[in-house]
Motif scaffolding. Sequence first.
Motif: not given
Length: 102
Positions: A72-81
């Motif tokens: 979840a944290k990696k996907e937030a990074l990808i999204a710039g969130d």
Amino acid sequence: MAFSVYLLRCNDGSYYVGHTEDLEFRLAQHQAGTLGGYTAKRRPVTLAWCDTFAERDQAFWVERKLKGWGRAKKEALIAGDWELIQALARKRVANPASTSSA
């Protein structure tokens, strides 16, 4: 010389984190499977995120940090969130016994 930290999305939906001084060449190695290891059996891979650092030590430190992050944290990074990243970090601190998946 600049050093890149990168996050790849593998064909099976998993993520791979690495660092290099030549991002284009390293991505070609991952795509060709010449590096062996994790990504060789999960091709094709796509570049999901990257950042550049002046010193190799900085890039290595960020790579190690990201490898410890859950999906979840990696996907937030990808999204710039950044707000979600902070919220997920607080959640992990509040519940240190929780486990995360890559």
